[in-house]
Design a protein around this motif. Structure first.
Motif, PDB file in Angstrom:
ATOM      1  N   ILE A 105       4.893  -8.065  -7.159  1.00 27.73           N
ATOM      2  CA  ILE A 105       4.702  -6.652  -6.866  1.00 27.73           C
ATOM      3  C   ILE A 105       6.027  -6.069  -6.373  1.00 27.73           C
ATOM      4  O   ILE A 105       6.672  -6.618  -5.476  1.00 27.73           O
ATOM      5  CB  ILE A 105       3.611  -6.447  -5.801  1.00 27.73           C
ATOM      6  N   ILE A 117      -3.182   3.667  -2.836  1.00 32.22           N
ATOM      7  CA  ILE A 117      -3.246   2.576  -3.822  1.00 32.22           C
ATOM      8  C   ILE A 117      -2.854   1.263  -3.135  1.00 32.22           C
ATOM      9  O   ILE A 117      -1.871   1.200  -2.393  1.00 32.22           O
ATOM     10  CB  ILE A 117      -2.294   2.837  -5.003  1.00 32.22           C
ATOM     11  N   ASP A 118      -3.632   0.208  -3.395  1.00 35.85           N
ATOM     12  CA  ASP A 118      -3.329  -1.139  -2.915  1.00 35.85           C
ATOM     13  C   ASP A 118      -3.022  -2.037  -4.102  1.00 35.85           C
ATOM     14  O   ASP A 118      -3.756  -2.024  -5.103  1.00 35.85           O
ATOM     15  CB  ASP A 118      -4.504  -1.712  -2.124  1.00 35.85           C
ATOM     16  N   GLN A 119      -1.943  -2.815  -3.999  1.00 35.19           N
ATOM     17  CA  GLN A 119      -1.591  -3.802  -5.018  1.00 35.19           C
ATOM     18  C   GLN A 119      -1.238  -5.113  -4.321  1.00 35.19           C
ATOM     19  O   GLN A 119      -0.579  -5.109  -3.278  1.00 35.19           O
ATOM     20  CB  GLN A 119      -0.396  -3.328  -5.853  1.00 35.19           C
ATOM     21  N   ASP A 120      -1.675  -6.232  -4.908  1.00 34.59           N
ATOM     22  CA  ASP A 120      -1.366  -7.526  -4.303  1.00 34.59           C
ATOM     23  C   ASP A 120      -1.245  -8.576  -5.395  1.00 34.59           C
ATOM     24  O   ASP A 120      -1.808  -8.429  -6.492  1.00 34.59           O
ATOM     25  CB  ASP A 120      -2.433  -7.929  -3.286  1.00 34.59           C
ATOM     26  N   ARG A 127       3.318   0.274 -14.358  1.00 34.71           N
ATOM     27  CA  ARG A 127       2.505   1.034 -13.415  1.00 34.71           C
ATOM     28  C   ARG A 127       1.245   1.475 -14.152  1.00 34.71           C
ATOM     29  O   ARG A 127       1.328   2.272 -15.086  1.00 34.71           O
ATOM     30  CB  ARG A 127       3.253   2.273 -12.913  1.00 34.71           C
ATOM     31  N   ASN A 152       5.578   0.462  -6.583  1.00 35.88           N
ATOM     32  CA  ASN A 152       4.287   0.747  -7.215  1.00 35.88           C
ATOM     33  C   ASN A 152       4.190   0.095  -8.587  1.00 35.88           C
ATOM     34  O   ASN A 152       3.383   0.497  -9.421  1.00 35.88           O
ATOM     35  CB  ASN A 152       4.065   2.260  -7.321  1.00 35.88           C
ATOM     36  N   ARG A 185       4.185  -3.590 -11.128  1.00 34.20           N
ATOM     37  CA  ARG A 185       4.015  -5.031 -11.279  1.00 34.20           C
ATOM     38  C   ARG A 185       5.136  -5.496 -12.194  1.00 34.20           C
ATOM     39  O   ARG A 185       5.245  -5.081 -13.344  1.00 34.20           O
ATOM     40  CB  ARG A 185       2.666  -5.374 -11.898  1.00 34.20           C
ATOM     41  N   ARG A 227       0.860  -1.194   0.000  1.00 35.13           N
ATOM     42  CA  ARG A 227       0.000   0.000   0.000  1.00 35.13           C
ATOM     43  C   ARG A 227       0.891   1.236   0.000  1.00 35.13           C
ATOM     44  O   ARG A 227       1.829   1.345   0.802  1.00 35.13           O
ATOM     45  CB  ARG A 227      -0.911  -0.002   1.228  1.00 35.13           C
ATOM     46  N   TYR A 240      -2.574   2.598 -12.981  1.00 34.94           N
ATOM     47  CA  TYR A 240      -3.655   2.878 -12.035  1.00 34.94           C
ATOM     48  C   TYR A 240      -3.917   4.388 -12.079  1.00 34.94           C
ATOM     49  O   TYR A 240      -3.014   5.189 -12.348  1.00 34.94           O
ATOM     50  CB  TYR A 240      -3.258   2.449 -10.610  1.00 34.94           C
TER      51      TYR A 240
END
Length: 587
Positions: A497, A461-464, A541, A500, A502, A451, A543
């Motif tokens: 991840i 922003i949340d990434q998982d 990135r 920020n 992928r 986060r 989002y």
């Protein structure tokens, strides 16, 4: 009964070695070194020196989709080739003197001198409209040269109280680090007909001087036959001064402007103390400890009237239990809390431009990060290990990439993310398959959620993602005298991840060979990394108002050939020590 009396003391003597290593990627690299060791009745002394000359190339591609009101306005594609040339001297000296049977005094010094490190970056940026129509572009030539001195000195004293193992060690350390860099950046702009329409020349002069000092005392004492107690105190002081001058840059767009002239002073003091205890009983092993650290930091930036201060006291407990009911089964449980402090150059607030629209920024507001880790393990027959782990990392530091859509700028900033949460299962297999083959296999399948806050929109922003990591390492021994060995390794990482971003999957193979000759006095080694040229890192990135892609392609496939010759009394071992400190690791 045979009583053998030797005229010479075999524990004393001299040995040495000369070694050479040649590597070939796109460009050649070369290293030449020597080491010497003398052991007397009370004095041990060693000296090591090596010289390296490197030339490497790395390629980057940045694709940035600049946006307005959620729609792509134009696409900037930058292809960058970076060529590095460097010369480096590495030296180390280790002296140990036994004052008597219970007291030893040691001096060590490790220095890395880089008289020349040059980079030449050439980038070509194409700007197209969303429909693919070519619009304009620019080329950037970035020539940089820097030199540095990194010298560390250690003075250690150890006193043994008794034969049971009680001892007191006092260690002091000082490091002096100097860094000077000059950069010339030239940009030529062209229109849709590739006709030159403008230029922009820019110079940067950057200096950094850092002094590190630390002293610590550690007391160790056994408690009975199965227990041990340790305690210690430490004080560390960091004094860093950075200066930058930037001139000639003509930037009409709004957004980040060059620093021009800037001075940044940073001081840090750390006071720490710890105590630990370990013991064994029946089929159990237990280790526990507690460390307390009080830290004072102060920063003074010439472009800001506010002082940057951060004082904090933190506790770091550690506990470990192991239960071994029999030879085939072993269970373990551990917990640890730790701290990761930012490196000194990351705190530096200056902006350094890589091209006309790409800038690397420091962050004076960086905070230390704190990591809590729990591991539950089970080992069967010493060969098969399963580990369940949980990790919570607060204020984790990462290089974050953001696009400034208004200024058409790509910013690389080290910042604190709110948190990283990860849990998963590791499987480790170690086995000596035969007398000539042993293998190591690691498989880690884990979930990671990060986060962070977007610096422009201030959106959280949340990434998982679930990720699979595989490492496979095989060692082989050949010939009757076991003088020929080989190593074959493989690494695979599925999408993961990272900050920020992928990051897409990557994998690579490597192989190495080693042959002992002349009764093990000589060694010939060969190796090849990234055999199939598979290694590259692609990060995306996407989002909110961010949509950019970075591709990193190093010259990872490298062939190496080395030779080492040992001479003198090979029955004695040198007194080389691992003398790194936490403060030096942050340079």
């Amino acid at each position: 009964l045979i009583n053998i009396k030797m005229k010479k003391n075999l524990i004393a003597g001299y040995n040495g070695a000369v070694y050479n290593r040649y590597s070939q990627g796109v460009f050649p690299r070369h290293m030449l070194g020597t080491s010497h060791y003398f052991k007397g009745k009370k004095l041990e002394a060693s000296f090591n020196y090596s010289f390296t000359r490197n030339k490497t190339v790395t390629n980057f591609t940045d694709i940035t989709n600049f946006m307005e009101d959620g729609q792509i306005t134009d696409i900037w594609t930058s292809d960058l080739e970076v060529i590095y040339r460097s010369k480096k001297h590495n030296t180390s000296v280790f002296l140990d003197y036994a004052l008597d049977d219970k007291n030893t005094l040691s001096f060590s010094s490790i220095a890395t001198i880089t008289p020349s490190y040059k980079t030449r970056d050439f980038s070509n940026t194409l700007i197209v409209e969303p429909d693919g129509t070519y619009s304009s572009g620019f080329t950037t030539l970035n020539d940089a040269q820097f030199e540095s001195v990194n010298a560390a000195y250690y003075l250690d004293y150890e006193h043994k109280f008794n034969e049971e193992g009680s001892s007191l060690a006092v260690n002091s350390h000082y490091t002096h680090y100097d860094y000077d860099k000059n950069q010339d950046l030239e940009t030529d702009f062209y229109d849709h007909n590739r006709a030159m329409v403008g230029e922009n020349n820019f110079n940067t002069f950057n200096e950094q001087h850092t002094d590190l000092f630390s002293v610590q005392a550690d007391f160790t004492s056994p408690l009975g036959e199965r227990s041990n107690f340790e305690s210690g105190i430490k004080f560390a002081l960091i004094d860093s001064e950075s200066f930058i001058t930037q001139e000639g840059f003509d930037r009409e767009q709004e957004g980040i402007a060059p620093t021009e002239d800037g001075l940044f002073l940073y001081d840090e003091g750390i006071f720490a103390g710890y105590a630990s205890f370990d013991t064994k009983w029946d089929n159990w092993t237990m280790k526990s400890g507690l460390r307390a650290e009080y830290t004072e930091t102060k920063g003074d930036y010439s472009h800001s009237e506010d002082k940057i201060m951060n004082n904090y006291l933190e506790l770091f407990p550690t506990v470990f239990f192991q239960f071994t009911p029999n030879r085939k089964h072993r269970y373990g449980l551990s917990y640890k809390r730790s701290i990761i402090r930012p490196s000194y150059n990351k705190i530096n607030p200056f902006q350094v431009f890589q091209s006309n629209n790409s800038v690397v920024e420091g962050n004076v507001n960086l905070k230390p990060s704190f990591k809590n880790s729990v591991i539950l393990s089970y080992t069967y027959n010493r060969d098969y290990t399963f580990e369940l782990f949980y990790r919570y990392h607060r204020n984790i530091m990462s290089v974050l990439t953001f696009q400034d859509n208004e200024s058409k700028l790509l910013r690389f900033i080290t910042d604190n993310m709110e948190r990283e949460l990860a849990y998963g299962l590791d499987f480790i297999y170690r086995k000596e398959i035969s007398r000539s083959w042993d293998t190591y296999f690691l498989s880690s399948y884990f979930y990671a959620a990060e986060r962070f806050t977007d610096i422009l929109s201030q959106d959280r922003i949340d990434q998982d993602l679930w990720t699979l990591l595989i490492q496979f390492n095989n060692n082989f021994t050949f010939l009757e005298d076991r003088s020929l060995t080989a190593n074959l390794n493989y690494t695979y990482v599925s999408p993961v991840i990272s900050g920020n971003s992928r990051q897409e999957y990557y994998n690579e193979w490597g192989i190495s060979l080693k042959k002992n000759i002349w009764g093990k006095k000589g060694t010939i080694s060969m190796g090849l990394t990234d055999i199939f040229r598979q290694f590259k890192l692609k990060n995306t990135r996407k989002y909110g108002n961010q949509y950019n892609i970075s591709v990193y392609r190093p010259n990872a496939r490298v062939f190496s050939l080395g030779f080492r010759y040992n001479f003198g009394n090979m029955k004695i071992r040198d007194n080389y020590k691992s003398t790194t400190t936490e403060e030096r690791n942050r340079l």
